[in-house]
Design an enzyme around this catalytic site. Structure first.
Site, PDB file in Angstrom:
ATOM      1  CB  CYS A  56     -61.199 -30.917  -2.141  1.00 48.55           C
ATOM      2  SG  CYS A  56     -59.803 -31.184  -3.267  1.00 48.55           S
TER       3      CYS A  56
ATOM      4  CD  GLU B 173     -61.482 -24.613   1.846  1.00 48.45           C
ATOM      5  OE1 GLU B 173     -62.558 -24.669   1.229  1.00 48.45           O
ATOM      6  OE2 GLU B 173     -60.633 -25.528   1.814  1.00 48.45           O
TER       7      GLU B 173
ATOM      8  CG  HIS C 101     -60.050 -26.198  -1.688  1.00 44.34           C
ATOM      9  ND1 HIS C 101     -60.056 -26.948  -0.538  1.00 44.34           N
ATOM     10  CD2 HIS C 101     -59.387 -26.930  -2.606  1.00 44.34           C
ATOM     11  CE1 HIS C 101     -59.418 -28.095  -0.749  1.00 44.34           C
ATOM     12  NE2 HIS C 101     -58.999 -28.101  -1.989  1.00 44.34           N
TER      13      HIS C 101
END
Lengths: 194, 250
Positions: free
Chosen positions: A76, A178, A176
């Site tokens: 990001c 994650e 993202h």
């Protein structure tokens, strides 16, 4: 050992938990020696470009990041900071990957930030596999890295933009991983296996 | 293309999920982390955890719960209920929350939105607004709909956006729990009034209701609770249905 660079970025806990779910040992650290010796380095990011760059310069992390030779993954804001320059408060960035971060300009009333799940268009690269074409990942951002010579994956919102970039050992995703469910976990695993 | 989001909402009381008809007569529908993991596996795009009694009971929310959710789940989630300061919100961020929602506290102290946006960025700040249609006007209500205010829906969401909210979660009190469909017109008004994403909430009873709120309602995301908790609609079935209707869905 995976080093996650600690520079007061938002929501690094999510990256730590993602590593825990993948069963790998990761440490959140600003210690230069620990980062230099890590097998892989993750440069996460939620925040504002100019404040973050000022912090990186003050702590010498800017020079350290540039000198890293192991695989590095920017996420990001971390991706935008690897670039030459960001339009966010006209900020000169690390200039590791010579591309530009620009602000989304709506043309038909599109909403900014670009927030939510969007699909991937894969180019030839060292991180993503062809079967990840069309898969959805989670984005939250108001600035994007323009399509360029180091763009490895595209996504489309208002215009085609870089969902991922790579130059040498520096990899980065605008989305993202994650927070992108099993698709994101696979991408993280691929990075850890580089 | 950016996909429309399906968001199960888990209302929390005493560490358990609850959902009532029009916010009363609470029923127990399970453990929030387990339920969240199930929804994530089923394809939920995001989760919202709201402590619906927090403001009323002056109770601070659930950093420990946020931490456990973040540890277990790999999709984004919002946590809200009783968040009234930068410190409250910061504790949620540190625990791994992707966003916080603020509702009553932002109405009472609109500067809170600016403070949160400055401290954490707008992408972290969801303005939740509960509104009730009374004589043709949508009035903002506080404390889970218990207390009316002098504020009207559209001016308030516009002000909230200008102060730094990054997303609007709009619940129609008239529709919530009734399962007769979302407040389509009001959701479209909110969505057209702001340039940030809008989550529609309240009234989902069928799969068609989601189609309607994504098209006529111009919502970016649709939120529901009981129809998911009591398995009246399965998330995979809902997403398949919306895809066949031409909606962009993950």
């Amino acid at each position: 050992m995976i080093a996650i660079i600690d520079y007061n970025a938002g929501n690094v806990q999510s990256v730590l938990f993602a590593m825990e779910r993948l069963g790998v040992q990761a440490v959140l650290t600003a210690d230069h020696e620990t980062i230099r010796r890590a097998d892989k380095v993750i440069f996460p990011g939620v925040g504002e470009a100019s404040t973050t760059m000022a912090h990186l310069r003050k702590t010498g992390l800017d020079q350290l990041i540039k000198s890293l030779t192991q695989p590095v993954l920017g996420i990001c804001l971390g991706m935008q900071l690897l670039c030459r320059h960001s339009e966010e408060n006209d900020t000169p960035c690390l200039n590791i990957i010579p591309q530009e971060a620009r602000r989304f300009q709506p043309v038909k009333g599109e909403k900014v930030p670009h927030m939510g799940w969007n699909s991937l268009k894969i180019r030839n690269n060292d991180l993503f596999t062809p079967d990840q074409e069309g898969q959805y990942v989670y984005f939250v951002h108001s600035y994007y890295v323009e399509d360029g010579p180091f763009t490895t994956v595209l996504s489309d919102y208002i215009l085609p933009f870089s969902a991922a970039i790579q130059k040498d050992n520096f990899f980065a995703t605008q989305f993202h991983p994650e927070k992108s469910g099993p698709v994101g976990e696979k991408i993280l695993r691929q990075f850890l296996n580089l | 293309m950016l996909a429309k989001r399906i968001i199960p909402c888990l209302d929390i009381k005493d560490g358990r999920t609850v959902k009532g008809i029009n916010f009363v007569n609470l029923r127990d529908a399970g453990d929030p982390v387990e339920l969240g993991a199930l929804y994530s596996a089923q394809g939920a795009d995001e989760l919202v955890f709201l402590d619906i009694t927090a403001t009323h009971e002056k109770r601070k929310t659930m950093a420990a719960l946020a931490r456990e959710i973040s540890r277990r789940l790999s999709i984004p989630f919002t946590i809200g209920g009783g968040i009234s300061s930068v410190e409250d919100a910061g504790a949620m961020l540190d625990a791994g929350a992707d966003k916080v929602s603020v509702n009553s506290a932002a109405v009472r102290n609109p500067n809170l939105l600016e403070e949160l946006a400055l401290a954490f960025g707008s992408q972290f700040v969801v303005l939740a607004v509960d509104a009730k249609l009374i004589d043709g006007q949508w009035w903002v209500h506080l404390n889970g709909g218990r207390i009316p205010t002098e504020r009207q829906l559209v001016p308030w969401v516009k002000e909230a956006e200008s102060r730094g909210a990054g997303e609007i979660l709009f619940t129609s009190m008239n529709h919530d729990g009734a399962k007769t469909g979302f407040a389509i017109d009001a959701t479209a008004q909110v969505s057209e009034a702001v340039r940030i994403p809008v989550i529609a909430s309240g009234g989902a009873g069928t799969m068609e209701h989601f189609y309607d709120v994504f098209t006529a309602g111009k919502a970016d995301a649709g939120l529901a609770a009981s129809i998911f908790h009591f398995r009246e609609i399965g998330i995979p079935d809902l997403k398949d249905y919306l895809k066949t209707k031409g909606i962009v869905i993950r």
